[in-house]
Design an enzyme around this catalytic site. Structure first.
Site, PDB file in Angstrom:
ATOM      1  N   HIS A 280     -14.406 -50.097  55.782  1.00 19.79           N
ATOM      2  CA  HIS A 280     -15.800 -49.934  55.856  1.00 19.79           C
ATOM      3  C   HIS A 280     -16.309 -48.921  56.748  1.00 19.79           C
ATOM      4  CE1 HIS A 280     -19.849 -51.630  56.593  1.00 19.79           C
ATOM      5  NE2 HIS A 280     -19.593 -52.281  55.499  1.00 19.79           N
ATOM      6  N   ASP A 337     -16.360 -57.486  49.913  1.00 27.38           N
ATOM      7  CA  ASP A 337     -16.312 -57.607  48.455  1.00 27.38           C
ATOM      8  C   ASP A 337     -14.775 -57.916  48.122  1.00 27.38           C
ATOM      9  OD1 ASP A 337     -18.613 -56.940  47.639  1.00 27.38           O
ATOM     10  OD2 ASP A 337     -18.370 -54.596  47.972  1.00 27.38           O
TER      11      ASP A 337
HETATM   12  N1  ACO Z   1      -8.198 -47.314  50.210  1.00 31.27           N
HETATM   13  C1  ACO Z   1      -7.245 -46.211  50.772  1.00 31.27           C
HETATM   14  N2  ACO Z   1      -7.496 -45.288  51.787  1.00 31.27           N
HETATM   15  C2  ACO Z   1      -8.827 -45.377  52.338  1.00 31.27           C
HETATM   16  C3  ACO Z   1      -9.730 -46.476  51.848  1.00 31.27           C
HETATM   17  C4  ACO Z   1      -9.484 -47.343  50.854  1.00 31.27           C
HETATM   18  N3  ACO Z   1      -9.956 -47.996  50.411  1.00 31.27           N
HETATM   19  N4  ACO Z   1     -10.855 -46.220  52.481  1.00 31.27           N
HETATM   20  C5  ACO Z   1     -10.634 -45.384  53.584  1.00 31.27           C
HETATM   21  N5  ACO Z   1      -9.409 -44.814  53.248  1.00 31.27           N
HETATM   22  C6  ACO Z   1      -8.720 -43.708  53.974  1.00 31.27           C
HETATM   23  C7  ACO Z   1      -9.261 -42.514  53.516  1.00 31.27           C
HETATM   24  O1  ACO Z   1      -8.679 -41.624  52.397  1.00 31.27           O
HETATM   25  C8  ACO Z   1      -9.330 -41.380  54.861  1.00 31.27           C
HETATM   26  O2  ACO Z   1      -7.939 -41.082  54.979  1.00 31.27           O
HETATM   27  P1  ACO Z   1      -7.500 -39.842  55.841  1.00 31.27           P
HETATM   28  O3  ACO Z   1      -8.120 -39.940  57.192  1.00 31.27           O
HETATM   29  O4  ACO Z   1      -6.030 -39.700  55.673  1.00 31.27           O
HETATM   30  O5  ACO Z   1      -8.277 -38.721  55.127  1.00 31.27           O
HETATM   31  C9  ACO Z   1      -9.468 -42.523  56.038  1.00 31.27           C
HETATM   32  O6  ACO Z   1      -9.021 -43.951  55.310  1.00 31.27           O
HETATM   33  C10 ACO Z   1     -10.988 -42.871  56.343  1.00 31.27           C
HETATM   34  O7  ACO Z   1     -11.713 -42.759  55.034  1.00 31.27           O
HETATM   35  P2  ACO Z   1     -13.288 -42.486  54.925  1.00 31.27           P
HETATM   36  O8  ACO Z   1     -13.348 -42.315  53.544  1.00 31.27           O
HETATM   37  O9  ACO Z   1     -13.392 -41.444  55.828  1.00 31.27           O
HETATM   38  O10 ACO Z   1     -14.163 -43.561  55.404  1.00 31.27           O
HETATM   39  P3  ACO Z   1     -15.612 -43.836  55.036  1.00 31.27           P
HETATM   40  O11 ACO Z   1     -16.004 -44.684  56.480  1.00 31.27           O
HETATM   41  O12 ACO Z   1     -16.369 -42.698  54.752  1.00 31.27           O
HETATM   42  O13 ACO Z   1     -15.514 -44.954  53.868  1.00 31.27           O
HETATM   43  C11 ACO Z   1     -15.625 -46.820  52.066  1.00 31.27           C
HETATM   44  C12 ACO Z   1     -15.727 -46.218  53.869  1.00 31.27           C
HETATM   45  C13 ACO Z   1     -16.595 -45.923  51.388  1.00 31.27           C
HETATM   46  C14 ACO Z   1     -16.123 -48.274  52.300  1.00 31.27           C
HETATM   47  C15 ACO Z   1     -14.206 -46.724  52.089  1.00 31.27           C
HETATM   48  O14 ACO Z   1     -13.564 -47.515  53.074  1.00 31.27           O
HETATM   49  C16 ACO Z   1     -13.843 -46.988  50.539  1.00 31.27           C
HETATM   50  O15 ACO Z   1     -13.830 -46.144  49.670  1.00 31.27           O
HETATM   51  N6  ACO Z   1     -13.616 -48.366  50.452  1.00 31.27           N
HETATM   52  C17 ACO Z   1     -13.015 -48.805  49.159  1.00 31.27           C
HETATM   53  C18 ACO Z   1     -14.456 -49.121  48.463  1.00 31.27           C
HETATM   54  C19 ACO Z   1     -15.212 -50.341  48.865  1.00 31.27           C
HETATM   55  O16 ACO Z   1     -14.311 -51.517  49.102  1.00 31.27           O
HETATM   56  N7  ACO Z   1     -16.600 -50.475  49.135  1.00 31.27           N
HETATM   57  C20 ACO Z   1     -17.260 -51.487  49.727  1.00 31.27           C
HETATM   58  C21 ACO Z   1     -17.833 -51.412  50.983  1.00 31.27           C
HETATM   59  S1  ACO Z   1     -18.605 -52.610  51.623  1.00 31.27           S
HETATM   60  C22 ACO Z   1     -20.032 -52.730  51.032  1.00 31.27           C
HETATM   61  O17 ACO Z   1     -20.627 -51.730  50.448  1.00 31.27           O
HETATM   62  C23 ACO Z   1     -20.751 -53.720  50.699  1.00 31.27           C
END
Ligand code: ACO
Length: 398
Positions: A280, A337
């Site tokens: 998140h 979710d």
């Molecule tokens: N699975 C694997 N790796 C992940 C995930 C994930 N779900 N989420 C983040 N990471 C990793 C990234 O690859 C990154 O790794 P790095 O530092 O080695 O490059 C690190 O964790 C940080 O990730 P960001 O993408 O910078 O995090 P951001 O805050 O931009 O994204 C998000 C948040 C979009 C929710 C992300 O965690 C994601 O894609 N999750 C899966 C989709 C999801 O469940 N979305 C629902 C969100 S809640 C909602 O809308 C109600």
């Protein structure tokens, strides 16, 4: 770099902030989040207390009007919503003419956009009576629209609202026809749906709410702004995640339930696979909504005669991920979710309806933010800056 500096000197201070991760675009009195501590409050009330004691309509009223309704106010609010639930005949025909195999979120956004035409005398953002009327119509009719879209997609005759039933109860009936055969189950499902809607009702400046504000800042109508919010919510990184979680669980089931090899794929960045329902932007220790949802999932799924395979898989996946430093180092925990899709599925919703249910829950939040911005004397049209990094001047004539 030279061009960017030039822009900087002319425009004053411009901060490059991809995804607006550190930019506050407004002041708001609606929702408080402390991502580190896992705190979520609507208008000051902790989400756990609202989840345990309130109803979705009370929460909707609270978000929109700032205070909990008194008993008389709640009764009047509920009655008005119920009295306005039926769609105009032309709007029904319009929804029925949309492609039945189109994704329900696309159809929902389209239908809400046309409300500005069906109710053209409620679109003036400067007229508070019109804004109140648009608020009422959106809240009253979104469930009717959503249920109609579902029935059309399922090849079933759409059902009209029954004003004698509660808001959520009637949505469940308009969707499934109210013939589950068990009154107790109908009540449990309506209660579960009510709780899920409460937990999704607002989340400050998330992507769809920020969209509603951006569109509203140009003085677009409430309908147009909410329709834009629906489209933002449809993206797989936002509201589409609950659908993606289910698809992911199905994929793992297809791998014979091999959770570890799926997690290995997630950890391999080349694969482009994410653990959906994890991570998140704001919550970096836990999502306070996920605990409530996990408990609800257990309550519903343990009623089934057979253990629910996908729920068991989700539990195992969560356990393995939380024991893995890839996820803990990056502060990735289950979000709202992760379990909601498993519950919706048990209730009988197809995955394509999951994000529609999220939209029903998020509607009061969108409306509350749009209305707050409308009355904010500091609000201006949203217009971010950029740092230009393209070519310097060149000549078309070579
Ligand atoms: N699975 C694997 N790796 C992940 C995930 C994930 N779900 N989420 C983040 N990471 C990793 C990234 O690859 C990154 O790794 P790095 O530092 O080695 O490059 C690190 O964790 C940080 O990730 P960001 O993408 O910078 O995090 P951001 O805050 O931009 O994204 C998000 C948040 C979009 C929710 C992300 O965690 C994601 O894609 N999750 C899966 C989709 C999801 O469940 N979305 C629902 C969100 S809640 C909602 O809308 C109600």
């Amino acid at each position: 770099a030279f061009e960017a500096k030039t822009l900087l000197s002319r425009a004053g201070m411009v901060t490059l902030d991809p995804g607006f991760a550190n930019t506050a675009a407004c002041q708001s009195k609606i929702t408080y989040i402390d991502g580190e501590a896992g705190i979520l409050r609507y208008r000051g009330y902790p989400i756990q207390e609202l989840a345990a004691g309130s109803s979705f309509l009370e929460v909707a009223y609270l978000l929109i009007h700032g205070e909990l309704p008194g008993p008389g106010e709640l009764k009047e609010f509920t009655e008005q919503l119920r009295a306005n639930a039926a769609l105009p005949v032309e709007m029904r025909a319009m929804i029925d003419a949309l492609p039945r195999d189109g994704h329900p979120m696309i159809l929902l956004g389209a239908a809400v956009n046309t409300m500005a035409a069906f109710y053209a005398d409620t679109t003036d953002p400067d007229d508070s009576d019109q804004v109140d009327r648009a608020t009422m119509l959106l809240l009253a009719q979104l469930p009717t629209v959503a249920a109609r879209i579902y029935r059309n997609s399922a090849g079933e005759q759409p059902l009209e609202p029954d004003h004698s039933l509660g808001y959520v109860e009637d949505f469940v009936r308009m969707t499934f026809g109210g013939d589950s055969g068990s009154r107790e189950l109908d009540e449990l499902y309506a209660k579960a749906m009510d709780l899920l809607l409460i937990l999704h009702a607002d989340h400050e400046q998330n992507c769809s709410t920020a969209t509603v504000r951006v569109v509203g800042s140009s003085q677009a109508s409430l309908y147009g702004s909410v329709s834009a919010g629906i489209n933002a919510l449809f993206g797989p990184l936002h509201g589409g995640a609950n659908q993606a979680v289910l698809e992911m669980l199905e994929e793992i089931r297809g791998l014979g339930g091999d959770v570890d090899s799926f997690l290995a794929k997630v950890k391999d960045k080349e694969s482009g696979t994410r653990l959906m329902g994890f991570g998140h932007r704001v919550y970096k220790n836990f999502d306070p909504r996920s605990k409530e949802i996990k408990e609800l999932a257990a309550q519903i799924l343990h009623r089934q005669e057979q253990p629910d395979e996908l729920f068991e898989l989700a539990l195992r996946l969560e356990g393995r991920a939380l024991a893995d430093s890839y996820f803990t180092d990056r502060k990735l925990y289950p979000n709202v979710d992760f379990y909601s899709g498993v519950i919706y599925r048990a209730m009988g919703f197809p995955t394509s309806m999951f994000t529609v249910l999220f939209a029903l829950g998020r509607l009061p939040g969108w409306i509350a933010h749009w209305r707050e911005q409308r009355l904010d004397p500091a609000a201006r049209i949203a217009r971010p800056r950029q740092l230009y990094v393209g070519p310097a001047q060149r000549s078309y004539n070579g």
